[in-house]
Design an enzyme around this catalytic site. Structure first.
Site, PDB file in Angstrom:
ATOM      1  N   LEU A 296     -45.825   5.085  41.044  1.00 38.76           N
ATOM      2  CA  LEU A 296     -46.129   5.622  39.724  1.00 38.76           C
ATOM      3  C   LEU A 296     -46.926   6.916  39.835  1.00 38.76           C
ATOM      4  O   LEU A 296     -46.644   7.883  39.120  1.00 38.76           O
ATOM      5  CB  LEU A 296     -46.894   4.600  38.881  1.00 38.76           C
ATOM      6  CG  LEU A 296     -47.345   5.088  37.509  1.00 38.76           C
ATOM      7  CD1 LEU A 296     -46.140   5.422  36.624  1.00 38.76           C
ATOM      8  CD2 LEU A 296     -48.235   4.057  36.843  1.00 38.76           C
ATOM      9  N   HIS A 297     -47.893   6.935  40.719  1.00 36.82           N
ATOM     10  CA  HIS A 297     -48.704   8.138  40.931  1.00 36.82           C
ATOM     11  C   HIS A 297     -47.818   9.337  41.279  1.00 36.82           C
ATOM     12  O   HIS A 297     -47.965  10.422  40.715  1.00 36.82           O
ATOM     13  CB  HIS A 297     -49.738   7.873  42.025  1.00 36.82           C
ATOM     14  CG  HIS A 297     -50.486   9.079  42.475  1.00 36.82           C
ATOM     15  ND1 HIS A 297     -51.225   9.877  41.620  1.00 36.82           N
ATOM     16  CD2 HIS A 297     -50.611   9.635  43.710  1.00 36.82           C
ATOM     17  CE1 HIS A 297     -51.777  10.864  42.312  1.00 36.82           C
ATOM     18  NE2 HIS A 297     -51.407  10.740  43.582  1.00 36.82           N
ATOM     19  N   LEU A 298     -46.880   9.147  42.186  1.00 33.66           N
ATOM     20  CA  LEU A 298     -45.969  10.233  42.570  1.00 33.66           C
ATOM     21  C   LEU A 298     -45.086  10.659  41.394  1.00 33.66           C
ATOM     22  O   LEU A 298     -44.848  11.857  41.189  1.00 33.66           O
ATOM     23  CB  LEU A 298     -45.104   9.809  43.749  1.00 33.66           C
ATOM     24  CG  LEU A 298     -45.843   9.613  45.076  1.00 33.66           C
ATOM     25  CD1 LEU A 298     -44.896   9.076  46.137  1.00 33.66           C
ATOM     26  CD2 LEU A 298     -46.481  10.912  45.530  1.00 33.66           C
TER      27      LEU A 298
END
Length: 187
Positions: free
Chosen positions: A28-30
């Site tokens: 999700l961060h990416l």
């Protein structure tokens, strides 16, 4: 923040729930960094502060368009078999609001010593004398174990769910979906 999507980790006897949740948060961060999104927040509706654990569910919060845009990116590839993706749903009218924030603590005493040795040319013994182990503060909050994309170093992302409030607070979210001021719906 009028819509949400729940992503629940499927039970698996060979793969621990926190391990899958860590991988999910990393992906999700990416994806959020790739979108340069500041309008998608997260929460962990099954978190328990008394344990501490984040539970088995990651909830995405945002407007319909932002969440649809995120979900078209195929960011769940490679983890699809380990999670159950919920529907894009409207937030219930009875929802409260809360800030979900990253908490950071003082670095470990050993890390501070290494940094000071490098900066000031101290010996190992000097650093141990000047920086006691008692400088460390331990957090009793749930966390995600992530890995830095730039250095490859593992780190813990401690997460706190602040008290509920009746009204939403505007603001932006970072690439982890967290904010120091903006609220997400809580239900």
């Amino acid at each position: 923040m009028d819509h949400y999507i729940d992503i629940r980790v499927r039970p698996d006897p060979e793969l621990a729930t926190p391990h899958v949740l860590n991988a999910l948060a990393g992906k999700l961060h990416l994806a959020l960094a790739g979108l340069k999104s500041e309008h998608i927040g997260i929460s962990f509706p099954r978190f328990r502060a008394d344990r501490p654990t984040l539970g088995d569910t990651l909830r995405l919060h945002g407007d319909r368009q932002s969440l649809e845009q995120l979900m078209t990116r195929q960011w769940l590839a490679g983890i699809n078999d380990h999670v159950r993706l919920g529907e894009l749903l409207p937030v219930p009218a009875t929802a409260k609001y809360r800030v979900v924030v990253r908490k950071q603590t003082c670095s470990s005493a050993e890390r501070i010593r290494r940094r000071q040795m490098k900066r000031h040319g101290w010996t190992d013994e000097e650093a141990k004398q000047r920086i006691p182990d008692s400088i460390e503060k331990r957090l009793s909050l749930p966390f995600l174990n992530l890995r830095s994309q730039s250095t490859g170093q593992p780190y813990r992302l401690f997460i706190d769910h602040l008290p509920c409030q009746d009204t939403p607070a505007p603001g932006v979210f970072n690439t982890y979906g967290l904010s120091a001021a903006a609220t997400v719906p809580w239900f």
